[in-house]
Design a protein around this motif. Structure first.
Motif: not given
Length: 255
Positions: A64-85
């Motif tokens: 996953x790619x997970x993003x956070x604000x300055x106080x560790x609150x979850x901003x977004x998350x993305x399970x990497x899916x699709x054809x592998x490079x």
């Protein structure tokens, strides 16, 4: 009959382990190379990963790619899916973006805009294993006035406003290629603002592995001219001349 059942169960266990063991080795030798927050209406964020070993391109569904604000609150998350490079060689990159072609470069994975949103100026981004609810981090970077406690971020890197790029330095260890020495778990030491464009998996790496020739060998970094062997030869030549002179002296004495 019992022995057969035990044998079958043992073989089944071995088979499961044979298929499951390599899975963790197919993507986790990647590090975050670039992040790019964006507040564009159509997205535009990107996260670029880079491998420091071969065979790290089987990432789909595993991380996953997970993003956070300055106080560790979850901003977004993305399970990497699709054809592998396709390319799994060391130093290759993988580009994950909320745009099909961020900065004119085709992304290897396109995330829904809502699932890849970084905070500008201050925040953090993590590349993690697919093991919810733990989401064990593989690599994280924090920037700006980050005040959270994510593992492995240390002191935050420079503030990264929207439309700015934060990039990892690869000068530690081998100074011309990404390696484990480039991840010190201290964002300010590992990352700096950059104007470099993103790079996808099909781009040929500019990184070059360092020479590993042992010191003392001909043309090695320590002894580029191979002088060790030449010196040995000179010593042998001197000894042979001295021996020849001694023999001549002995013959003269006999006469």
């Amino acid at each position: 009959m019992i022995r057969r059942l035990v044998l079958i169960a043992s073989l089944a266990t071995v088979t499961i382990l044979a298929f499951s063991a390599p899975a963790s080795a197919t993507y986790h030798f990647n590090l975050i190379r670039q992040i790019h927050p964006s507040n564009g209406i159509n997205g535009g964020e990107w996260v670029e990963l880079q491998a420091f070993a071969d065979g790290q391109n089987l990432i789909s569904g595993n991380a996953w790619i997970r993003t956070f604000n300055s106080t560790d609150q979850l901003q977004s998350q993305y399970l990497i899916t699709g054809s592998n490079p396709l390319n799994g060689r060391s130093q290759r990159t993988i580009l994950i973006s909320s745009l099909v072609s961020p900065a004119g470069v085709d992304a290897d994975f396109v995330a829904p805009v809502a699932q890849l949103q970084m905070t500008g100026q201050d925040g953090a981004v993590c590349f993690t294993h697919n093991d919810p609810p733990a989401y064990t981090p593989i690599d994280c970077v924090a920037y700006g006035n980050y005040m959270g406690s994510l593992p492995g971020v240390g002191t935050p890197a420079a503030a990264t406003p929207f439309e700015s790029t934060l990039e990892r330095s690869i000068t530690k260890g081998c100074g011309t290629a990404l390696d484990t020495a480039d991840d010190t778990d201290n964002s300010t030491a590992d990352f700096a603002l950059s104007t470099s464009p993103p790079r996808n998996n099909s781009a040929t790496p500019t990184e070059m592995p360092c020479a590993t020739t042992p010191p003392g060998n001909p043309a090695s970094p320590v002894n580029p001219a191979g002088n060790v062997r030449k010196r040995k030869c000179k010593k042998k030549q001197k000894r042979s001349v001295e021996i020849a002179k001694k023999k001549k002296c002995k013959k003269k004495k006999k006469r």
